[in-house]
Design a protein around this motif. Sequence first.
Motif, PDB file in Angstrom:
ATOM      1  N   GLY A 177       0.822  -1.199   0.000  1.00 43.25           N
ATOM      2  CA  GLY A 177       0.000   0.000   0.000  1.00 43.25           C
ATOM      3  C   GLY A 177       0.858   1.252   0.000  1.00 43.25           C
ATOM      4  N   PRO A 178       0.495   2.246  -0.801  1.00 42.54           N
ATOM      5  CA  PRO A 178       1.356   3.435  -0.960  1.00 42.54           C
ATOM      6  C   PRO A 178       1.572   4.223   0.319  1.00 42.54           C
ATOM      7  CG  PRO A 178      -0.822   3.765  -1.959  1.00 42.54           C
ATOM      8  CD  PRO A 178      -0.729   2.321  -1.614  1.00 42.54           C
ATOM      9  N   ASP A 179       0.554   4.311   1.208  1.00 46.56           N
ATOM     10  CA  ASP A 179       0.712   5.115   2.423  1.00 46.56           C
ATOM     11  C   ASP A 179       1.753   4.514   3.350  1.00 46.56           C
ATOM     12  OD1 ASP A 179      -1.205   6.837   1.495  1.00 46.56           O
ATOM     13  OD2 ASP A 179      -2.840   5.914   2.641  1.00 46.56           O
ATOM     14  N   SER A 180       1.644   3.218   3.645  1.00 52.07           N
ATOM     15  CA  SER A 180       2.596   2.562   4.534  1.00 52.07           C
ATOM     16  C   SER A 180       3.987   2.556   3.938  1.00 52.07           C
ATOM     17  CB  SER A 180       2.157   1.119   4.818  1.00 52.07           C
ATOM     18  OG  SER A 180       0.902   1.095   5.446  1.00 52.07           O
ATOM     19  N   ASN A 187      10.997   7.560   6.746  1.00 53.79           N
ATOM     20  CA  ASN A 187      11.507   7.564   8.118  1.00 53.79           C
ATOM     21  C   ASN A 187      11.226   6.204   8.755  1.00 53.79           C
ATOM     22  OD1 ASN A 187      12.345   8.078  10.701  1.00 53.79           O
ATOM     23  ND2 ASN A 187      10.860   9.679  11.130  1.00 53.79           N
ATOM     24  N   THR A 188      12.271   5.370   8.908  1.00 50.93           N
ATOM     25  CA  THR A 188      12.079   4.041   9.477  1.00 50.93           C
ATOM     26  C   THR A 188      11.661   4.090  10.948  1.00 50.93           C
ATOM     27  OG1 THR A 188      14.467   3.928   9.961  1.00 50.93           O
ATOM     28  CG2 THR A 188      13.699   2.942   7.897  1.00 50.93           C
ATOM     29  N   GLN A 189      11.818   5.243  11.605  1.00 53.65           N
ATOM     30  CA  GLN A 189      11.389   5.369  13.003  1.00 53.65           C
ATOM     31  C   GLN A 189       9.886   5.142  13.133  1.00 53.65           C
ATOM     32  OE1 GLN A 189      13.517   5.792  15.592  1.00 53.65           O
ATOM     33  NE2 GLN A 189      11.784   5.517  16.969  1.00 53.65           N
ATOM     34  N   VAL A 190       9.125   5.418  12.060  1.00 52.42           N
ATOM     35  CA  VAL A 190       7.687   5.177  12.076  1.00 52.42           C
ATOM     36  C   VAL A 190       7.403   3.711  12.363  1.00 52.42           C
ATOM     37  CG1 VAL A 190       5.611   5.143  10.633  1.00 52.42           C
ATOM     38  CG2 VAL A 190       7.183   7.087  10.519  1.00 52.42           C
ATOM     39  N   LEU A 191       8.173   2.805  11.723  1.00 50.91           N
ATOM     40  CA  LEU A 191       7.979   1.368  11.948  1.00 50.91           C
ATOM     41  C   LEU A 191       8.350   0.990  13.380  1.00 50.91           C
ATOM     42  CD1 LEU A 191       7.248  -1.380  10.745  1.00 50.91           C
ATOM     43  CD2 LEU A 191       9.629  -1.637  10.072  1.00 50.91           C
ATOM     44  N   ILE A 192       9.456   1.533  13.878  1.00 50.41           N
ATOM     45  CA  ILE A 192       9.874   1.243  15.260  1.00 50.41           C
ATOM     46  C   ILE A 192       8.793   1.672  16.245  1.00 50.41           C
ATOM     47  CG2 ILE A 192      11.538   1.853  17.064  1.00 50.41           C
ATOM     48  CD1 ILE A 192      13.673   2.052  14.911  1.00 50.41           C
ATOM     49  N   ASP A 193       8.250   2.883  16.072  1.00 43.74           N
ATOM     50  CA  ASP A 193       7.222   3.393  16.991  1.00 43.74           C
ATOM     51  C   ASP A 193       5.957   2.541  16.926  1.00 43.74           C
ATOM     52  OD1 ASP A 193       8.938   5.399  17.732  1.00 43.74           O
ATOM     53  OD2 ASP A 193       8.062   6.912  16.409  1.00 43.74           O
ATOM     54  N   LYS A 207      16.021  -2.528  16.830  1.00 44.54           N
ATOM     55  CA  LYS A 207      17.250  -1.975  16.263  1.00 44.54           C
ATOM     56  C   LYS A 207      17.351  -2.235  14.760  1.00 44.54           C
ATOM     57  CE  LYS A 207      19.113  -1.062  20.409  1.00 44.54           C
ATOM     58  NZ  LYS A 207      19.504   0.286  20.846  1.00 44.54           N
ATOM     59  N   ASN A 208      18.185  -1.418  14.130  1.00 43.09           N
ATOM     60  CA  ASN A 208      18.760  -1.770  12.821  1.00 43.09           C
ATOM     61  C   ASN A 208      17.696  -2.058  11.762  1.00 43.09           C
ATOM     62  OD1 ASN A 208      20.980  -2.114  11.189  1.00 43.09           O
ATOM     63  ND2 ASN A 208      21.287  -4.257  11.732  1.00 43.09           N
ATOM     64  N   VAL A 209      16.729  -1.143  11.610  1.00 46.15           N
ATOM     65  CA  VAL A 209      15.722  -1.319  10.559  1.00 46.15           C
ATOM     66  C   VAL A 209      16.400  -1.196   9.199  1.00 46.15           C
ATOM     67  CG1 VAL A 209      13.614  -0.428   9.536  1.00 46.15           C
ATOM     68  CG2 VAL A 209      13.871  -0.450  12.018  1.00 46.15           C
ATOM     69  N   ARG A 210      16.200  -2.210   8.351  1.00 47.64           N
ATOM     70  CA  ARG A 210      16.880  -2.231   7.047  1.00 47.64           C
ATOM     71  C   ARG A 210      15.837  -2.394   5.942  1.00 47.64           C
ATOM     72  NH1 ARG A 210      19.214  -5.464  10.725  1.00 47.64           N
ATOM     73  NH2 ARG A 210      18.316  -7.401   9.915  1.00 47.64           N
ATOM     74  N   ILE A 211      15.888  -1.529   4.957  1.00 49.73           N
ATOM     75  CA  ILE A 211      15.013  -1.646   3.793  1.00 49.73           C
ATOM     76  C   ILE A 211      15.687  -2.604   2.815  1.00 49.73           C
ATOM     77  CG2 ILE A 211      13.961  -0.441   1.857  1.00 49.73           C
ATOM     78  CD1 ILE A 211      13.776   2.031   3.626  1.00 49.73           C
TER      79      ILE A 211
END
Length: 277
Positions: A177-180, A187-193, A207-211
């Motif tokens: 989905g385009p929004d997620s 900003n990978t911090q969104v996934l952490i939060d 830790k260590n979010v990797r795309i």
Amino acid sequence: LPFTLTTRLVNSASERATGATTQVRYEFGTKLNTAAIIKYAVGSALADTADGVVVTAATNEDGNFNATVYSIANAESDVPVVVMVATMDGNGATSDERQFSFYCTRLNSACVSVFGDSPASFQPYTAVNISSLTAEPTSLPSPLPSAAPTPLPSPAPTPVPTTDDTVYITGTLRLTGPDSVSLVQQNTQVLIDTISKATNVTNTKIKNVRILNYGNSTNSTQAGGERRRLEEEDEEYLTVSFDIVTDLGQEGYQTADALYADIEAALAESVSSGSFN
């Protein structure tokens, strides 16, 4: 002994990992010592790296992964340490997706893809103090002991904090989905939060979010039915990987799979697949 490092790992079923399916390596960011002047009592494949020295840990009868130095020339303080873990399949083979680190190193291709082949890729999990001790005596011993021997010293403390309940797990999510996709890309911090709020696992333990990869119907590399499904739905997706270091029992989970179920539920509208390794 100058120092010992110990790591205990468990799999998604909370069973201890073994040397048959798991490999642990330590990279030390030493500035004053090289592989040529370090001698290990426990450990193998010692080698110099761009950021220090790396050694492969050995497993003992307790299922721990250990590396013990008995001779090192130069003392150092606050030497950074990266812990690297690789898992193997039933044939003893590994792959980039099965290799991760705490927290990053140039020896991990995922870290290099984010931070580049530079010192910025070396992000340690902890630091140790190293005492100098050489294997060869600096002078000949006296013929007779001058006094009764002192009791043997107690074992050196483990620099890397471990407990029987601490687990090191890597999760992989396929966001759609385009929004997620857009939010996490920016900003990978969104996934952490989001994971933290859904599971009560604190942000500092994620830790260590990797795309890993991004795709849509025009650039998908999927084959067969999966690619046809993407083309039919014109689906935009993002595959991400992340590490969690926590005490499952303390967080209220019996297994890593139960933890993942809460993450999946919180992201039900955007997660198409995922797992913990």
